[in-house]
Structure formats: structure tokens, C-alpha cells
Scaffold this motif. Structure first.
Motif, PDB file in Angstrom:
ATOM      1  N   ILE A   1      -0.233 -14.629  -7.370  1.00 16.47           N
ATOM      2  CA  ILE A   1      -0.065 -13.694  -6.250  1.00 16.47           C
ATOM      3  C   ILE A   1      -0.144 -14.477  -4.963  1.00 16.47           C
ATOM      4  CG2 ILE A   1      -1.993 -12.537  -5.145  1.00 16.47           C
ATOM      5  CD1 ILE A   1      -1.312 -10.076  -6.392  1.00 16.47           C
ATOM      6  N   GLY A   2       0.770 -14.205  -4.064  1.00 15.86           N
ATOM      7  CA  GLY A   2       0.742 -14.872  -2.763  1.00 15.86           C
ATOM      8  C   GLY A   2       0.779 -16.370  -2.866  1.00 15.86           C
TER       9      GLY A   2
ATOM     10  N   GLN B   1      -3.776 -17.150 -10.132  1.00 17.91           N
ATOM     11  CA  GLN B   1      -5.028 -16.562 -10.577  1.00 17.91           C
ATOM     12  C   GLN B   1      -4.970 -16.429 -12.088  1.00 17.91           C
ATOM     13  OE1 GLN B   1      -7.608 -15.911  -8.723  1.00 17.91           O
ATOM     14  NE2 GLN B   1      -6.632 -16.396  -6.772  1.00 17.91           N
TER      15      GLN B   1
ATOM     16  N   TYR C   1      -3.041  -9.394 -11.074  1.00 15.25           N
ATOM     17  CA  TYR C   1      -4.199  -9.733 -10.243  1.00 15.25           C
ATOM     18  C   TYR C   1      -4.164  -8.869  -8.991  1.00 15.25           C
ATOM     19  CZ  TYR C   1      -7.244 -12.351  -7.098  1.00 15.25           C
ATOM     20  OH  TYR C   1      -8.230 -12.699  -6.220  1.00 15.25           O
TER      21      TYR C   1
ATOM     22  N   GLY D   1      -6.667  -8.789  -6.526  1.00 17.53           N
ATOM     23  CA  GLY D   1      -7.387  -9.305  -5.372  1.00 17.53           C
ATOM     24  C   GLY D   1      -8.903  -9.182  -5.520  1.00 17.53           C
ATOM     25  N   ILE D   2      -9.615  -9.497  -4.432  1.00 15.33           N
ATOM     26  CA  ILE D   2     -11.074  -9.496  -4.430  1.00 15.33           C
ATOM     27  C   ILE D   2     -11.573  -8.466  -3.425  1.00 15.33           C
ATOM     28  CG2 ILE D   2     -13.162 -10.846  -3.954  1.00 15.33           C
ATOM     29  CD1 ILE D   2     -11.628 -13.327  -4.827  1.00 15.33           C
ATOM     30  N   THR D   3     -12.466  -7.593  -3.896  1.00 12.35           N
ATOM     31  CA  THR D   3     -13.103  -6.592  -3.041  1.00 12.35           C
ATOM     32  C   THR D   3     -14.589  -6.573  -3.342  1.00 12.35           C
ATOM     33  OG1 THR D   3     -11.091  -5.230  -3.063  1.00 12.35           O
ATOM     34  CG2 THR D   3     -13.125  -4.177  -2.329  1.00 12.35           C
TER      35      THR D   3
ATOM     36  N   LYS E   1     -13.586  -9.744  -8.449  1.00 13.39           N
ATOM     37  CA  LYS E   1     -12.190 -10.096  -8.695  1.00 13.39           C
ATOM     38  C   LYS E   1     -11.596  -9.080  -9.667  1.00 13.39           C
ATOM     39  CE  LYS E   1     -11.147 -14.453  -8.990  1.00 13.39           C
ATOM     40  NZ  LYS E   1     -10.945 -15.837  -9.504  1.00 13.39           N
TER      41      LYS E   1
ATOM     42  N   TYR F   1      -8.620  -7.319 -12.006  1.00 13.13           N
ATOM     43  CA  TYR F   1      -7.400  -7.459 -12.788  1.00 13.13           C
ATOM     44  C   TYR F   1      -7.034  -6.105 -13.401  1.00 13.13           C
ATOM     45  CZ  TYR F   1      -8.046 -12.560 -12.770  1.00 13.13           C
ATOM     46  OH  TYR F   1      -8.193 -13.885 -12.401  1.00 13.13           O
TER      47      TYR F   1
END
Length: 227
Positions: free
Chosen positions: A16-17, A21, A128, A130-132, A136, A138
Motif C-alpha cells: 500500500i502506498g 506490508q 492492509y 493501515g495503523i490506528t 495494524k 488487515y
């Protein structure tokens, strides 16, 4: 104990981006985090929803000290120590015990890990997210499985899975059902009392008679090897 409600699966690399990951890397990080743990204390909450309506809510406790285990769920409990494996059926008021074996201990040694390695290849579609809040995220899918979608949340700091959401396949299980599991506490350096892993909290044997502990006076007690 069958930690019956707690089975996940993982495998593929996601990008991603422009930053790769890997859910497999996070899975391996989790296994490594558990591998060095001698003592463990986990508090879990499990909620089952039909649509937006809460259908069932329960909690579970896992305690581990070396090869000693104590699992407490809403309807069952299981103890393993160096003498016995003890299964407690709270719904039917039964206590069944059997002799300890190394094979049982080895099997139970992996039960505190809330992702099963043998299911890694079941979900070819992984995204994936992201992270919040240091988790992490999925998202996994396989329309052929009873759990056709799931969301897994890995703690970035520790590597442990802290949350999982299972979506039951409406083609196979009607009712728009989902299960949410939250690991509220994961303590890898707990302290336990001397009696925590003693079978006497459930039963004692005297003159060949199996006697339930005071808290289980309504329960029947039997040796699994004797009919």
C-alpha cells in the motif's frame, strides 16, 4: 479449552502506498513474541452480533505458568498441571479428569496463541488497512469459508493480536452474524498464587472417592479412564 472461538488465518504480502506490508511477517512476529513467554495472563471479551443487535456476550481468562494452564470461560474451564488434565462443564455440572501426559501439554502449549498456523493459506485476499491507535489492521476474505471475512488487529509494539472480527458467510450461516473478540489484557509477567494451578480447587480424591470442591458441590466428578 478449546479456546473454541478463537481461530484465525493469514499468509500473503500486501503493498500500500509503495510500502510493502506483510501479514506473514506480523504473524511470525506474534509467534516469536509468544515463544519466549513462560508465564501468561490474558483477559478476553467475546461478543456475537446479528446485524447490529448483540446476541451474546462472554469473557474468558487464560493463565499459564510453565506447562501449567488454567482456562476459564463462561460455560467451561480447563486445568492442566503435572498430575491431571481437568475439564469442567459448567452447564451440565460435570467435572472430568485424566492423567497428565506430555502430549497433552505440548498440544495445550499452543492454545494461548489466537492465530492457528495451519490456516495461513485459506485467505488469498488480504488488504492492509493501515495503523490506528497503534494497531495494524488487515482485512481478509474468502467467499468459500464459513468465516468469509475477518479483520485482524496486531499491536505494533508487542506483536500480539489485540482484536479480531469474524463475519459469518450469509450463504452458509444465515442471519448476518459476526463475532468480535477483544484481548483486553495480555500480561507476560504475571504472578500467581500457589493454588492457581491446583486441581483441589475443583476436586479431591479420598479413599478412592472423587469429591467436588466446595464451590462445585452440585457437580459430579469422574475419572475419564474409569467407566
Amino acid at each position: 479449552m478449546r479456546m473454541k472461538s478463537i481461530i484465525f488465518s493469514l499468509f500473503y504480502l500486501i503493498s500500500i502506498g509503495g510500502q510493502a506490508q506483510s501479514i506473514k511477517e506480523d504473524f511470525n512476529k506474534m509467534l516469536e513474541a509468544y515463544k519466549g513467554v513462560t508465564n501468561l495472563y490474558i483477559e478476553m471479551e467475546n461478543k456475537v452480533y446479528q446485524g447490529d443487535d448483540l446476541q451474546n456476550e462472554s469473557s474468558s481468562l487464560i493463565r499459564k505458568k510453565g506447562n501449567n494452564y488454567l482456562y476459564n470461560l463462561s460455560e467451561h474451564a480447563m486445568l492442566i498441571n503435572d498430575k491431571y488434565v481437568v475439564l469442567v462443564d459448567k452447564r451440565n455440572y460435570n467435572i472430568v479428569f485424566d492423567k497428565f501426559t506430555k502430549e497433552r501439554a505440548e498440544y495445550l502449549n499452543n492454545m494461548q496463541i489466537p492465530i492457528r498456523e495451519d490456516l495461513l493459506n485459506l485467505y488469498p485476499s488480504v488488504t492492509y488497512m493501515g495503523i490506528t491507535q497503534n494497531l495494524k489492521h488487515y482485512h481478509l476474505e474468502n467467499d468459500q469459508e464459513k468465516i468469509h471475512k475477518m479483520d485482524l488487529f496486531f499491536d505494533v509494539s508487542t506483536g500480539f493480536v489485540k482484536r479480531a472480527v469474524y463475519y459469518h458467510n450469509p450463504k452458509l450461516i444465515p442471519g448476518n452474524m459476526r463475532s468480535e473478540i477483544d484481548l483486553k489484557v495480555i500480561n507476560t509477567q504475571p504472578t500467581f498464587s500457589e493454588k492457581t494451578f491446583s486441581e483441589t480447587q475443583f476436586f479431591t480424591t479420598k479413599d478412592g472417592q472423587n469429591i467436588p470442591a466446595r464451590a462445585y458441590t452440585k457437580y459430579s466428578v469422574r475419572n475419564a479412564t474409569k467407566r
